[in-house]
Design a protein around this motif. Structure first.
Motif, PDB file in Angstrom:
ATOM      1  N   VAL A  61       0.850  -1.189   0.000  1.00  0.00           N
ATOM      2  CA  VAL A  61       0.000   0.000   0.000  1.00  0.00           C
ATOM      3  C   VAL A  61       0.884   1.237   0.000  1.00  0.00           C
ATOM      4  CG1 VAL A  61      -1.625   1.383   1.369  1.00  0.00           C
ATOM      5  CG2 VAL A  61      -1.978  -1.083   1.133  1.00  0.00           C
ATOM      6  N   LEU A  62       0.548   2.182  -0.858  1.00  0.00           N
ATOM      7  CA  LEU A  62       1.202   3.492  -0.911  1.00  0.00           C
ATOM      8  C   LEU A  62       0.279   4.513  -0.253  1.00  0.00           C
ATOM      9  CD1 LEU A  62       3.262   5.625  -2.063  1.00  0.00           C
ATOM     10  CD2 LEU A  62       1.824   5.646  -4.127  1.00  0.00           C
ATOM     11  N   ARG A  63       0.811   5.231   0.717  1.00  0.00           N
ATOM     12  CA  ARG A  63       0.035   6.253   1.434  1.00  0.00           C
ATOM     13  C   ARG A  63       0.724   7.600   1.234  1.00  0.00           C
ATOM     14  NH1 ARG A  63      -3.748   6.597   5.764  1.00  0.00           N
ATOM     15  NH2 ARG A  63      -3.220   8.045   7.433  1.00  0.00           N
ATOM     16  N   ILE A  64       0.062   8.510   0.520  1.00  0.00           N
ATOM     17  CA  ILE A  64       0.626   9.820   0.203  1.00  0.00           C
ATOM     18  C   ILE A  64      -0.022  10.869   1.109  1.00  0.00           C
ATOM     19  CG2 ILE A  64       1.018  11.537  -1.595  1.00  0.00           C
ATOM     20  CD1 ILE A  64       0.714   9.316  -3.659  1.00  0.00           C
ATOM     21  N   TYR A  65       0.803  11.733   1.687  1.00  0.00           N
ATOM     22  CA  TYR A  65       0.339  12.679   2.700  1.00  0.00           C
ATOM     23  C   TYR A  65       0.173  14.083   2.116  1.00  0.00           C
ATOM     24  CZ  TYR A  65       1.620   8.998   5.940  1.00  0.00           C
ATOM     25  OH  TYR A  65       1.704   7.789   6.585  1.00  0.00           O
ATOM     26  N   PRO A  66      -1.021  14.649   2.240  1.00  0.00           N
ATOM     27  CA  PRO A  66      -1.256  16.009   1.779  1.00  0.00           C
ATOM     28  C   PRO A  66      -1.205  16.993   2.960  1.00  0.00           C
ATOM     29  CG  PRO A  66      -3.338  14.958   2.208  1.00  0.00           C
ATOM     30  CD  PRO A  66      -2.266  13.986   2.645  1.00  0.00           C
ATOM     31  N   GLY A  67      -1.435  18.237   2.672  1.00  0.00           N
ATOM     32  CA  GLY A  67      -1.669  19.208   3.735  1.00  0.00           C
ATOM     33  C   GLY A  67      -0.415  19.873   4.264  1.00  0.00           C
ATOM     34  N   ASP A  68      -0.650  20.885   5.087  1.00  0.00           N
ATOM     35  CA  ASP A  68       0.436  21.694   5.620  1.00  0.00           C
ATOM     36  C   ASP A  68       1.352  20.926   6.567  1.00  0.00           C
ATOM     37  OD1 ASP A  68      -0.785  23.657   4.196  1.00  0.00           O
ATOM     38  OD2 ASP A  68      -1.478  24.837   5.913  1.00  0.00           O
ATOM     39  N   ALA A  70       2.131  17.614   6.334  1.00  0.00           N
ATOM     40  CA  ALA A  70       2.407  16.306   5.728  1.00  0.00           C
ATOM     41  C   ALA A  70       3.727  15.711   6.202  1.00  0.00           C
ATOM     42  CB  ALA A  70       2.401  16.430   4.204  1.00  0.00           C
ATOM     43  N   LEU A  71       4.761  16.525   6.303  1.00  0.00           N
ATOM     44  CA  LEU A  71       6.077  16.023   6.698  1.00  0.00           C
ATOM     45  C   LEU A  71       6.033  15.455   8.110  1.00  0.00           C
ATOM     46  CD1 LEU A  71       9.075  15.782   5.861  1.00  0.00           C
ATOM     47  CD2 LEU A  71       9.435  18.014   6.920  1.00  0.00           C
ATOM     48  N   GLN A  72       5.505  16.235   9.029  1.00  0.00           N
ATOM     49  CA  GLN A  72       5.435  15.805  10.425  1.00  0.00           C
ATOM     50  C   GLN A  72       4.569  14.560  10.574  1.00  0.00           C
ATOM     51  OE1 GLN A  72       3.608  18.717  12.949  1.00  0.00           O
ATOM     52  NE2 GLN A  72       3.646  17.410  14.769  1.00  0.00           N
ATOM     53  N   LYS A  73       3.431  14.546   9.892  1.00  0.00           N
ATOM     54  CA  LYS A  73       2.494  13.430  10.033  1.00  0.00           C
ATOM     55  C   LYS A  73       3.072  12.136   9.475  1.00  0.00           C
ATOM     56  CE  LYS A  73      -1.844  14.355   9.577  1.00  0.00           C
ATOM     57  NZ  LYS A  73      -3.181  14.689   9.009  1.00  0.00           N
ATOM     58  N   SER A  74       3.748  12.212   8.330  1.00  0.00           N
ATOM     59  CA  SER A  74       4.296  11.001   7.722  1.00  0.00           C
ATOM     60  C   SER A  74       5.398  10.397   8.584  1.00  0.00           C
ATOM     61  CB  SER A  74       4.818  11.298   6.313  1.00  0.00           C
ATOM     62  OG  SER A  74       5.849  12.279   6.343  1.00  0.00           O
ATOM     63  N   VAL A  75       6.269  11.238   9.114  1.00  0.00           N
ATOM     64  CA  VAL A  75       7.345  10.743   9.971  1.00  0.00           C
ATOM     65  C   VAL A  75       6.770  10.096  11.230  1.00  0.00           C
ATOM     66  CG1 VAL A  75       9.299  11.418  11.413  1.00  0.00           C
ATOM     67  CG2 VAL A  75       9.048  12.388   9.117  1.00  0.00           C
ATOM     68  N   LYS A  76       5.819  10.773  11.838  1.00  0.00           N
ATOM     69  CA  LYS A  76       5.225  10.234  13.057  1.00  0.00           C
ATOM     70  C   LYS A  76       4.545   8.903  12.800  1.00  0.00           C
ATOM     71  CE  LYS A  76       1.588  12.331  14.786  1.00  0.00           C
ATOM     72  NZ  LYS A  76       0.756  13.291  15.548  1.00  0.00           N
ATOM     73  N   GLU A  77       3.754   8.830  11.739  1.00  0.00           N
ATOM     74  CA  GLU A  77       3.035   7.591  11.469  1.00  0.00           C
ATOM     75  C   GLU A  77       4.006   6.439  11.208  1.00  0.00           C
ATOM     76  OE1 GLU A  77      -0.849   5.889   9.282  1.00  0.00           O
ATOM     77  OE2 GLU A  77       0.047   7.657   8.368  1.00  0.00           O
ATOM     78  N   LYS A 227     -10.019 -12.624   6.998  1.00  0.00           N
ATOM     79  CA  LYS A 227     -11.046 -13.665   7.026  1.00  0.00           C
ATOM     80  C   LYS A 227     -11.004 -14.480   8.306  1.00  0.00           C
ATOM     81  CE  LYS A 227     -11.692 -14.309   2.045  1.00  0.00           C
ATOM     82  NZ  LYS A 227     -11.611 -15.262   0.906  1.00  0.00           N
ATOM     83  N   ASP A 228      -9.822 -14.574   8.922  1.00  0.00           N
ATOM     84  CA  ASP A 228      -9.698 -15.329  10.169  1.00  0.00           C
ATOM     85  C   ASP A 228      -9.981 -14.458  11.400  1.00  0.00           C
ATOM     86  OD1 ASP A 228      -7.487 -13.710  10.148  1.00  0.00           O
ATOM     87  OD2 ASP A 228      -6.012 -15.314  10.325  1.00  0.00           O
ATOM     88  N   ASP A 229     -10.544 -13.262  11.178  1.00  0.00           N
ATOM     89  CA  ASP A 229     -10.925 -12.323  12.233  1.00  0.00           C
ATOM     90  C   ASP A 229      -9.737 -11.705  12.966  1.00  0.00           C
ATOM     91  OD1 ASP A 229     -13.582 -12.356  11.710  1.00  0.00           O
ATOM     92  OD2 ASP A 229     -14.197 -13.469  13.489  1.00  0.00           O
ATOM     93  N   VAL A 230      -8.556 -11.795  12.414  1.00  0.00           N
ATOM     94  CA  VAL A 230      -7.424 -11.042  12.948  1.00  0.00           C
ATOM     95  C   VAL A 230      -7.538  -9.609  12.428  1.00  0.00           C
ATOM     96  CG1 VAL A 230      -4.923 -10.783  12.978  1.00  0.00           C
ATOM     97  CG2 VAL A 230      -5.943 -13.065  13.121  1.00  0.00           C
ATOM     98  N   ALA A 231      -7.466  -8.654  13.347  1.00  0.00           N
ATOM     99  CA  ALA A 231      -7.680  -7.256  12.996  1.00  0.00           C
ATOM    100  C   ALA A 231      -6.355  -6.490  12.962  1.00  0.00           C
ATOM    101  CB  ALA A 231      -8.623  -6.607  14.002  1.00  0.00           C
ATOM    102  N   PHE A 232      -6.263  -5.514  12.058  1.00  0.00           N
ATOM    103  CA  PHE A 232      -5.096  -4.649  11.954  1.00  0.00           C
ATOM    104  C   PHE A 232      -5.571  -3.199  11.964  1.00  0.00           C
ATOM    105  CE2 PHE A 232      -3.741  -8.657  10.324  1.00  0.00           C
ATOM    106  CZ  PHE A 232      -2.400  -8.762  10.629  1.00  0.00           C
ATOM    107  N   VAL A 233      -4.894  -2.361  12.736  1.00  0.00           N
ATOM    108  CA  VAL A 233      -5.262  -0.950  12.856  1.00  0.00           C
ATOM    109  C   VAL A 233      -4.401  -0.128  11.903  1.00  0.00           C
ATOM    110  CG1 VAL A 233      -5.604   0.982  14.434  1.00  0.00           C
ATOM    111  CG2 VAL A 233      -5.772  -1.377  15.294  1.00  0.00           C
ATOM    112  N   ILE A 234      -5.036   0.718  11.122  1.00  0.00           N
ATOM    113  CA  ILE A 234      -4.329   1.571  10.161  1.00  0.00           C
ATOM    114  C   ILE A 234      -4.562   3.040  10.498  1.00  0.00           C
ATOM    115  CG2 ILE A 234      -4.461  -0.170   8.354  1.00  0.00           C
ATOM    116  CD1 ILE A 234      -6.805   1.424   7.139  1.00  0.00           C
ATOM    117  N   ASP A 235      -3.887   3.929   9.764  1.00  0.00           N
ATOM    118  CA  ASP A 235      -4.088   5.381   9.846  1.00  0.00           C
ATOM    119  C   ASP A 235      -3.669   5.935  11.204  1.00  0.00           C
ATOM    120  OD1 ASP A 235      -4.718   7.969   9.340  1.00  0.00           O
ATOM    121  OD2 ASP A 235      -6.862   7.657   9.017  1.00  0.00           O
ATOM    122  N   TRP A 236      -2.355   6.017  11.417  1.00  0.00           N
ATOM    123  CA  TRP A 236      -1.799   6.454  12.700  1.00  0.00           C
ATOM    124  C   TRP A 236      -1.255   7.887  12.643  1.00  0.00           C
ATOM    125  CZ3 TRP A 236      -1.978   3.627  17.219  1.00  0.00           C
ATOM    126  CH2 TRP A 236      -2.443   2.309  17.099  1.00  0.00           C
ATOM    127  N   GLY A 237      -1.674   8.665  11.681  1.00  0.00           N
ATOM    128  CA  GLY A 237      -1.131  10.007  11.537  1.00  0.00           C
ATOM    129  C   GLY A 237      -1.481  10.957  12.658  1.00  0.00           C
TER     130      GLY A 237
END
Length: 351
Positions: A61-68, A70-77, A227-237
């Motif tokens: 997955v490619l996640r591109i960061y917009p906004g003022d 973006a640099l801080q959020k991408s590094v943190k995530e 499918k095996d009900d294992v969950a993954f959390v995304i979007d940590w910005g």
């Protein structure tokens, strides 16, 4: 292949050839835009290449960061997800962070792709015991996050260690309200002043019980369920160290205003059960969440979503979420009795 997909393919190919010269015969295909919220652009893709040990294929997955911010959020995530993955917390493995000059013109992260569906979609088609099991899984993951040792994450999310090492139980709420005041002043949104005054007048009622690592935008669309009900959390910005109730309140605000008060109550009770303790004064933190939501919308619709760190086009999604936003505003009045004419005019203009 669309023009956007061709641009993504070309950009990824040049990045991988530059960053991984030992990989030969690189192919990038199956590029697809993924459903996103207000904040980032997401694309899934497959990469195939040859290395010394043979040919390899990876779904990413490619996640591109917009906004003022973006640099801080991408590094943190990137750093937070890497640390969580090393602890065994259920997040996708992050593989690559690019900040500087690159073909996309913005910071981005590449991570492994988890094959599954959003918990939101699974919940909407579930009922009875199955639905209750999913809600408890959702709540347990959040409670588990809040009980992690927060100290290793401080330097990843904040430059100010003293804020969390103090014995002053009001240091965090004072800091958060000051941060909100700066945002109101920065964007000249004086109409939110009475709401901030309401929060400041009651801040002594909400000492921080304990700092926690928080997600900052935890809701069922940010959980991928295999499918095996294992969950993954995304979007940590939006990850941070904070009073855990601010994280839970954001979740309750979104669930309650999209899915209804019964869903909010189920999440609150489920969280209390998963954490083993009663949550106090959560309504105060919901008002904080309301201020965040309405300020985001007010600034985005007048100055562009990028000003609040969101992706291009988020404004249109906000307009489509008009019913949700009206419920957020109705909850504000129910909780505080405060009416904001400027927000009412904004909401009346939405279609």
């Amino acid at each position: 292949m669309s023009d956007v997909e061709a641009m993504i393919q070309s950009g990824l190919l040049s990045i991988y050839e530059r960053r991984f010269p030992s990989r030969k015969e690189i192919r990038i295909y199956n590029i697809k835009g993924m459903r996103g919220g207000w904040e980032t652009e997401l694309y899934s893709f497959t990469i195939e290449y040859r290395e010394a040990t043979g040919r390899r294929t990876e779904d990413l997955v490619l996640r591109i960061y917009p906004g003022d911010d973006a640099l801080q959020k991408s590094v943190k995530e990137f750093k937070v997800m890497r640390a969580l993955h090393e602890l065994g917390f259920p997040v996708p493995k992050v593989l690559l962070l690019e900040l500087g000059d690159n073909p996309f013109g913005r910071p981005f992260v590449i991570m492994e792709r988890v094959e599954g569906r959003s918990m939101r979609d699974v919940l909407l088609e579930s009922a009875g015991e199955r639905r209750r099991e999913l809600i408890m899984l959702f709540c347990k993951i959040l409670a588990d996050l809040h009980f992690l040792d927060w100290r290793p994450f401080v330097e990843l999310v904040s430059p100010d260690l003293s804020l969390y090492e103090t014995r002053d139980a009001y240091a965090w709420i004072d800091h958060k309200l000051s941060e909100m005041k700066r945002a109101i002043d920065r964007f000249h949104r004086d109409e939110f002043g009475p709401l901030l005054d309401w929060l400041e007048a009651r801040s002594m009622e909400v000492p921080c019980e304990r700092p926690s690592l928080i997600h900052g935008d935890y809701h069922p669309d940010n959980i991928i369920l295999r499918k095996d009900d294992v969950a993954f959390v995304i979007d940590w910005g939006a990850a941070d160290i904070a009073d855990y109730r601010s994280d839970l309140a954001w979740t309750l605000l979104l669930v309650g205003t999209y899915w209804g008060p019964e869903a909010r109550e189920a999440i609150l009770r489920g969280y209390e059960q998963a954490s083993g303790h009663r949550v106090t004064r959560i309504e105060y933190f919901e008002v904080m969440a309301i201020l965040r939501r309405l300020l985001d919308v007010s600034v985005s619709l007048s100055e562009g979503a990028g000003r609040r760190g969101m992706r291009p086009g988020a404004e249109e999604k906000m307009r489509r979420d008009a019913d949700h936003l009206r419920r957020v505003y109705a909850l504000l009045i129910a909780r505080t009795g405060i009416a904001i004419p400027e927000v009412e005019r904004l909401l009346s203009a939405l279609t």
